[in-house]
Design an enzyme around this catalytic site. Structure first.
Site, PDB file in Angstrom:
ATOM      1  CB  SER A  81      -1.926  -2.254   4.782  1.00 50.64           C
ATOM      2  OG  SER A  81      -2.069  -1.262   5.760  1.00 50.64           O
ATOM      3  CG  ASP A 107       0.536   2.376  11.059  1.00 54.36           C
ATOM      4  OD1 ASP A 107       0.812   2.795  12.195  1.00 54.36           O
ATOM      5  OD2 ASP A 107      -0.611   2.041  10.716  1.00 54.36           O
ATOM      6  CB  SER A 110       1.286  -1.484  10.570  1.00 59.95           C
ATOM      7  OG  SER A 110       0.748  -0.567  11.417  1.00 59.95           O
TER       8      SER A 110
END
Ligand code: GAF
Length: 382
Positions: A123, A167, A121
């Site tokens: 991003s 996330d 994760s």
């Protein structure tokens, strides 16, 4: 990392920035359940994204990515989505504008050690770091949950992935030595101590970049919705797979669409598995938790079909190893890491053996990370 980003920022922009850290995440169990209103059990880890930010007096957005040694400049009215690293930053600006916040220009340097494309994760960590930092410098008074939702929307609109909330939530709300049981329907959550007693979390990175992930991810969401559509005429109160039983699937979905049935069956089983896995963790029944992780891998590979031969190899390679309590592919799928619970003294030997076997079998280099849990998104002092 903090010294480095602070120095990079002052060299470029001749002023002192605010520095925010936002971690990557692992997920112990509960995969693809977040967008089905189910539960997840993630933890923030000691690999993180850092942003150094200061606001400007004009509407210029000046970005520099240390990992790519690349700068990018645009203006607040000129932002657009792209396939490049800055889309995750600009996606947050877009959300702030859409929600009516008065955002001016800013200077930002980004750095970090969350490996991209590894299913950790990176991003979401970028989005949470940027949301948190802009909230501070522009004094927007957003709370963490509002920023989490904003980060999720940024991923939908600027990265094109219809992701769930796990996330961003894990990155923002992480707590050292704890996993978080999140109810993705009510957004109630509970911190569960992650006491592994002589075992550690080890990630084996297949180094397969999950290129199929976004398109197939969106297809899986549609398949889950197709299952709901087949059940709803008979059970109007069913809103998501959270409300569905295996009996409903057998009765209304299996006769109509075998593929959709298998996808939905995995989710219904996984939501149930997570609940008992949390009890295992609370009671210290790590063997039982580990067995459930292997079962999750099986389901993700065979029924949900989001694994790949490299991840299957890595999960199978540790299955009968007494030093490994549990292992499975983690995250969206089609590449990235497996998560393993491994006896501390066996980690070195296992990593070496697996490295060699993986190279021989798959012709790829394996990377291993021993991860610790960490706090969620927050300000760092220089
Ligand atoms: C990706 C998504 F971003 C999450 O929301 C989640 O669905 C996960 O895949 C699978 O559990 O990381």
């Amino acid at each position: 990392m903090i010294q480095k980003i602070s120095q990079l920022f002052t060299e470029r922009f001749s002023e002192q920035p605010l520095i925010v850290r936002s971690p990557g995440r692992v997920n112990i169990i509960g995969e693809h359940t977040d967008y089905n209103d189910g539960f997840v059990l993630p933890a923030a880890i000691d690999k993180a994204v850092y942003v150094a930010v200061a606001k400007r007096d004009d509407d210029t957005i000046n970005l520099f990515a240390a990992n790519f040694n690349e700068a990018f400049e645009t203006t607040v009215p000129g932002i657009q989505p792209s396939q490049l690293w800055h889309t995750y930053i600009l996606g947050i600006v877009d959300q702030l504008i859409k929600q009516g916040h008065n955002i001016g220009g800013f200077n930002l340097v980004i750095d970090g050690d969350v490996p991209a494309g590894a299913g950790l994760s990176s991003s979401a960590a970028v989005e949470c770091a940027v949301a948190f930092a802009l909230n501070e410098v522009f004094k927007l008074n957003l709370n963490k949950m509002q920023m989490v939702k904003m980060a999720q929307q940024a991923e939908h609109t600027y990265a094109g992935v219809q992701c769930g909330i796990m996330d961003m939530f894990a990155s923002m709300f992480g707590k050292k030595d704890h996993a978080i049981k999140l109810d993705c329907r009510s957004l109630d959550y509970e911190y569960i101590p992650l006491q592994l007693e002589g075992y550690k979390l080890v990630l084996f990175n297949s180094n397969v970049k999950h290129s199929l992930a976004s398109s197939e991810y969106n297809v899986r969401r549609q398949q889950c919705e197709a299952g709901i559509a087949l059940i709803q005429p008979h059970h109007p109160r069913v809103k998501s797979l959270r409300d569905v039983s295996l009996q409903m699937l057998n009765e209304y979905v299996q006769p109509k669409d075998e593929l959709v049935y298998r996808r939905c069956k995995f989710i219904v089983e996984e939501i149930e598995r997570l609940t008992t896995a949390c009890d295992d963790l609370k009671q210290g029944h790590l063997h039982s938790l580990g067995n459930k992780m292997f079962a999750t891998h099986e389901g993700l590979s065979k029924d949900y079909a989001v694994s790949c031969k490299e991840l299957d190899f890595l999960a199978a390679a540790v299955k009968n190893n007494p030093a490994v309590l549990g292992a499975r592919m983690m995250g969206g799928g089609f590449g990235g890491c497996t998560i393993n619970i491994v006896k501390e003294e066996a980690i070195d030997q296992l990593t070496e053996t697996l490295y060699n076997n993986y190279k021989t079998a798959m012709g790829m280099e394996l990377a291993a990370y021993i991860v610790q849990t960490s706090a969620g998104t927050g300000i760092e002092k220089v």
